[in-house]
Design a protein around this motif. Structure first.
Motif, short mmCIF file in Angstrom:
data_model
loop_
_atom_site.label_atom_id
_atom_site.label_comp_id
_atom_site.label_asym_id
_atom_site.label_seq_id
_atom_site.Cartn_x
_atom_site.Cartn_y
_atom_site.Cartn_z
N LEU A 119 -13.01 15.09 46.45
CA LEU A 119 -13.43 17.34 46.23
C LEU A 119 -14.31 17.36 45.01
O LEU A 119 -14.74 17.96 45.02
CB LEU A 119 -12.41 17.91 46.06
N ASP A 120 -14.31 16.90 43.89
CA ASP A 120 -15.45 16.33 43.01
C ASP A 120 -16.46 16.79 43.48
O ASP A 120 -17.32 16.92 43.22
CB ASP A 120 -14.54 16.15 41.67
N ARG A 133 -18.04 19.24 46.26
CA ARG A 133 -18.39 20.31 44.93
C ARG A 133 -20.19 20.22 45.26
O ARG A 133 -20.74 21.64 44.55
CB ARG A 133 -17.37 20.69 43.94
N GLU A 134 -20.50 19.60 44.64
CA GLU A 134 -22.19 19.17 45.03
C GLU A 134 -22.82 18.54 46.10
O GLU A 134 -24.32 19.69 45.85
CB GLU A 134 -22.20 17.56 43.53
N GLU A 135 -22.07 19.01 47.06
CA GLU A 135 -22.63 18.85 48.50
C GLU A 135 -23.71 20.22 48.92
O GLU A 135 -22.19 21.33 48.36
CB GLU A 135 -22.03 18.67 49.04
N ARG A 157 -19.72 20.85 52.92
CA ARG A 157 -18.40 21.43 52.06
C ARG A 157 -17.99 22.48 53.31
O ARG A 157 -16.32 22.52 53.62
CB ARG A 157 -19.07 22.58 51.35
N LEU A 175 -16.08 29.68 53.00
CA LEU A 175 -17.26 29.34 52.83
C LEU A 175 -18.39 29.43 54.56
O LEU A 175 -19.25 29.59 54.24
CB LEU A 175 -16.55 28.08 52.36
#
Length: 291
Positions: A96-97, A100-102, A107, A162
């Motif tokens: 998940l970390d 988060r940058e995707e 996401r 989302l």
């Protein structure tokens, strides 16, 4: 036949470094090895029917209880049945970390893949008219499913947030109804996202999180296992997953260890009660002797 099986067991995969799990130790999974032997077995069955051979060298792994009729006939390749891999809690957090940058599209796809336990084709084939934001449900059309059965599945409020953000972003790419997830590459801008593109995204995210075994099906395995851990009944999990038979669903019950844990707890409670009772009796007996 022995040489052919040996070649299958050592044949490198055509996908090379993209192979996620090497069940056979070489690049061909155990199920793939079994599939390669099926046409050979059928060919020898045909030769027997034509009277050109008397026996089939490709064993079926049958079992005959009476020893004089051959006993256990082993297949050329042992059939292995393994539980699907799922990440641990820490591995999931690591993933998940990275996620988060995707981009928002990736996401929301990852969230839906887990939330609704979707297969890769079911996820990539979603259309805008399959959404029901009012009830937070998805319609999984029959033609996109493995069992060719339509179903309606819910998604969580967090995923709904989302999804709302992605729909706003999607409007900047195309306002036309149709495929929900669109490509944003220069080559295929605005075109439906392909299965292979999504597989590459998941592969990249998995490697970045140091989880090379993470695949497009892992989220489905994890969701169904979590439902089993929460105590969902077998038929409810099967309906949610779109399984034709509950035999497939039993895998996730076993993987969760729910039934085994309950039996262990019940058994340990009985053993614990018995031990305490015996200790109490022994203590009482000692007191009686002392008096």
């Amino acid at each position: 036949m022995a040489a052919f099986v040996k070649e299958l067991a050592t044949r490198p995969s055509r996908r090379g470094g993209n192979v996620v799990v090497l069940d056979s130790g070489a690049g061909l999974a155990n199920a793939t090895l079994q599939q390669r032997l099926v046409p050979v077995r059928l060919f020898y069955d045909y030769l027997i029917e034509e009277g050109l051979r008397e026996s089939n060298p490709v064993g079926r792994g049958r079992y005959t209880p009476v020893r004089k009729f051959g006993g256990h006939q082993r297949g050329l390749v042992p059939r292995l049945t393994k539980l699907p891999w799922i990440p641990s809690e820490q591995q999931w957090l690591d993933l998940l970390d990275v996620a988060r940058e995707e981009p928002v599209r990736n996401r929301v796809m990852l969230a839906l893949a887990y939330d609704a336990a979707l297969r890769r084709e079911e996820l990539c084939s979603l259309r805008t008219d399959d959404l029901d934001p009012a009830h937070r449900t998805l319609r999984i059309r029959a033609e996109t499913t493995k069992t060719r059965r339509e179903r309606v599945v819910p998604y969580s409020a967090a995923t709904g947030v989302l999804l709302s953000g992605y729909l706003t972003h999607r409007a900047t790419i195309s306002r036309a109804r149709g495929p929900l997830f669109l490509s944003e590459s220069r080559r295929n801008y605005g075109q439906p996202l392909t299965l292979w593109t999504w597989s590459k995204v998941i592969r990249r995210v998995g490697l970045a999180a140091d989880l090379p075994r993470f695949s497009t099906h892992t989220t489905r395995h994890l969701c169904l296992t979590d439902l089993a851990r929460m105590g969902w009944e077998l038929h409810a999990i099967a309906s949610f997953a779109g399984h034709r038979s509950t035999e497939s669903t039993l895998t996730y019950i076993h993987l969760s260890g729910r039934d085994l844990a309950e039996k262990l707890n019940r058994g340990m409670q009985q053993i614990h009660s018995w031990r305490v009772d015996m200790l109490t009796r022994a203590a009482r007996a000692s007191e009686a002797v002392a008096e």
